[in-house]
Design a protein around this motif. Structure first.
Motif, PDB file in Angstrom:
ATOM      1  N   ILE A 549       0.772  -1.211   0.066  1.00 55.80           N
ATOM      2  CA  ILE A 549       0.042   0.106   0.090  1.00 55.80           C
ATOM      3  C   ILE A 549       0.800   1.297  -0.059  1.00 55.80           C
ATOM      4  O   ILE A 549       1.904   1.114   0.702  1.00 55.80           O
ATOM      5  N   ARG A 559      -3.848   8.296  -0.171  1.00 57.63           N
ATOM      6  CA  ARG A 559      -5.158   7.643  -0.659  1.00 57.63           C
ATOM      7  C   ARG A 559      -5.401   8.104  -2.234  1.00 57.63           C
ATOM      8  O   ARG A 559      -5.805   7.400  -2.913  1.00 57.63           O
ATOM      9  N   CYS A 562      -3.216   5.777  -3.829  1.00 56.37           N
ATOM     10  CA  CYS A 562      -3.872   4.407  -4.095  1.00 56.37           C
ATOM     11  C   CYS A 562      -4.820   4.402  -4.943  1.00 56.37           C
ATOM     12  O   CYS A 562      -5.219   3.543  -5.701  1.00 56.37           O
ATOM     13  N   TYR A 566      -5.038   1.945  -8.442  1.00 57.16           N
ATOM     14  CA  TYR A 566      -6.216   1.030  -8.724  1.00 57.16           C
ATOM     15  C   TYR A 566      -6.878   1.399 -10.000  1.00 57.16           C
ATOM     16  O   TYR A 566      -7.193   0.569 -10.520  1.00 57.16           O
ATOM     17  N   LEU A 571      -2.037  -1.981  -9.001  1.00 59.24           N
ATOM     18  CA  LEU A 571      -2.207  -3.157  -7.869  1.00 59.24           C
ATOM     19  C   LEU A 571      -1.984  -4.386  -7.991  1.00 59.24           C
ATOM     20  O   LEU A 571      -2.678  -5.162  -8.652  1.00 59.24           O
TER      21      LEU A 571
END
Length: 580
Positions: A549, A559, A562, A566, A571
């Motif tokens: 992460i 975030r 991330c 995604y 990922l």
């Protein structure tokens, strides 16, 4: 006759160092531990003398006023090099010694953005890093383990004052690309005095730290604060803590430390990783200020840590929740170090509508929040509606704005100039727009989340850290502080996505799942808990590879990054309950 403000603006951190070396030359400034044992120590006299010798060399290289990256592992060398930059009038740029390709790209961007003239490091790191950096211009490498430092007699104090730029603190980049925060000597002095008064520190305070020295909390809190006080600090390598959290608490126990702390995840790691048989050997009764900041503070963490380590003499009263950021040098708000943390219960539905309505009891329809304390000294905190620039009433959620001498000069290259130029209606001062959301309740500051991270579903605000905490609680197979919740647009509608790391022990081996572990059942449980807690349906829940992460250098979840990973299918997903 000069006013007090004019005199203050002329003072620098060098004045503090000179005072310390005059009054306590033989006092130990720092002791660095390796595997829990003293590895190296240095007195105030030797620290300042060696810093000045290196400063003389930097002056001979004509670096005064220029920028120098400091690239070392956490060590006394890091501290001496940083102080040498201050003494030479060189603008220090603390960075993390890169070990992975993602760190190398960050270093490259910092070199470019800061227009650094040189890198202060050692030959081993220079050999490892130089061939991999992608920089469009040449840069001077100075390997301090190979140079002959100049005599201290050749040192010349630089012409500087309180407004002089001392160093660049690059932000962690939790919601955007890292920016260079310009910290002056005046900013340092103002914030160190805030920390001193808020924590109740003095020259006899016993401080211990494991936080990275390149990061604001490690540098301002664990290096410059002890020097400001004339106190002694015991330091240890961050990896020693992360690999075995017991080492942190054992060091506190062994050296009878009074002040130590870190982000909330550090306490969670201790709760999760330290065995009961190891607790019996600890004495934490000396630990009076266990500061907790830099990320959302969880009431469960405070209670669970206090319960687990209660037999060692640790009490929940010893926790010191606080709030700060690099743009304000470090500390913005903190409580009274003599009081217990303030934990209050608020109506969950009202919080989603930006109102803080107190409730007497914690139920499924209410939420506990931990106060981050109050503003310190002459600093001003306002809660502002960012759309109207008007101060909102108490118990109304808005953006946290800050004004004071501790607020930095701005971002290098005037990046995001609006951040430091907030104008509140009817107030003359300029304010720092923190980007954080919060409210004031009975004078106490409660931080609720990041403005850019708020998830809006069906007209209601949801804070990702609340959802992430619920996910982590579902199973011990979910890694601590390694979950990200964010929203995506799917078929013209906002949808909730969750990615969470699985502990390494649950990693599939050659396609075989760990015996007794049912990933599909875990996914169903997570989905059920989110529905029960927030009355929202997750679009997709992904269980990903441990250690993958995306986080900042200080451990905050990135975030936005991330979400990008995604959406770009980058990922490594082990298990998921849907396809996007």
């Amino acid at each position: 006759m000069k006013t007090s403000n004019e005199l203050t603006s002329q003072l620098t951190f060098l004045d503090v160092l000179e005072k310390a070396v005059v009054h306590t030359p033989e006092k130990t400034a720092f002791t660095y531990l390796r595997n829990g044992l003293p590895h190296e120590s240095i007195t105030y006299h030797d620290l300042i003398a060696e810093a000045k010798e290196l400063a003389s060399y930097l002056q001979m290289q004509r670096l005064q006023g220029k920028r120098a990256l400091i690239m070392f592992p956490s060590s006394l060398t890091y501290i001496k090099t940083f102080l040498a930059c201050l003494y030479a009038g060189v603008v220090a740029v603390p960075v993390y010694p890169p070990t992975l390709s993602k760190n190398l790209s960050r270093i490259s961007s910092v070199i470019q953005h800061s227009s650094a003239d040189c890198i202060l490091t050692n030959r081993k790191l220079q050999t490892h890093v130089s061939t991999h950096l992608q920089v469009s211009r040449s840069i001077n490498w100075i390997c301090l383990d190979e140079i002959q430092t100049a005599s201290i007699e050749s040192y010349t104090p630089p012409y500087i004052n309180g407004e002089t730029l001392a160093f660049l603190q690059y932000t962690s980049g939790s919601t955007s690309a890292p920016k260079g925060v310009m910290i002056s000597h005046k900013n340092i002095l103002a914030n160190e005095e805030m920390i001193k008064q808020s924590f109740g520190n003095n020259k006899d305070s016993k401080i211990l730290g494991w936080l990275p020295l390149y990061h604001d909390m490690g540098l301002i809190g664990n290096v410059l604060q002890p020097l400001y006080l004339g106190a002694t600090c015991i330091l240890m390598d961050p990896l020693e803590f992360l690999q075995r959290p017991i080492r942190w608490l054992k060091a506190i126990s062994d050296y009878k430390t009074e002040i130590s702390g870190g982000p909330n995840f550090a306490y969670e790691l201790c709760i999760k990783k330290i065995k009961d048989e190891d607790i019996e050997k600890l004495d934490l009764s000396s630990w009076k200020v266990a500061f907790n900041g830099a990320e959302p503070i969880r009431s469960d963490t405070l209670r669970n840590f206090s319960e687990k380590f209660g037999p060692t003499g640790f009490k929940i009263d010893h926790f010191y929740p606080c709030y700060g950021m690099a743009e304000a040098t470090l500390l913005i708000a903190g409580g009274n170090s003599q009081d217990a943390p303030i934990i209050k219960t608020f109506d969950s539905e009202a919080l989603k509508l930006e109102k803080a309505i107190g409730r007497k009891f914690l139920t499924s329809e209410s939420t506990e929040l931990v106060s981050s304390g109050v503003s310190s000294l002459n600093q001003t905190i306002k809660i502002v509606d960012p759309n109207s620039n008007k101060v909102v009433p108490d118990n109304t959620i808005g953006e946290i704005w800050v004004s004071g001498a501790n607020v930095a000069q701005g971002y290098l290259r005037n990046d995001s100039p609006d951040t430091f130029n907030g104008e509140v209606c009817d107030l003359p001062d300029k304010f720092l727009k923190t980007g954080d959301l919060g409210f004031i309740d009975e004078g106490q500051l409660f931080v609720t989340g990041r403005l850019k991270d708020v998830i809006v579903l069906r007209g209601k605000n949801f804070y990702p850290q609340d959802i992430e905490m619920t996910v982590e609680k579902t199973s011990k197979s979910i890694s601590t502080s390694a979950c990200a919740a964010f929203s995506i647009v799917h078929q013209n509608e906002e949808k909730l996505v969750i990615i969470a790391e699985l502990e390494r022990a649950f990693r599939p081996r050659q396609g075989v799942i760990k015996e007794g572990f049912e990933p599909n059942e875990l996914l169903k449980l997570i989905r059920k808990e989110i529905m029960q807690e927030f009355s929202i349906q997750a679009f997709q829940i992904c269980l990903i590879k441990s250690g993958s992460i995306l986080k900042t250098s200080s451990g905050k979840i990135r975030r936005s990054a991330c979400k990008e990973a995604y959406e770009s299918r980058e990922l490594e997903i082990w298990f998921s309950d849907a396809k996007y």
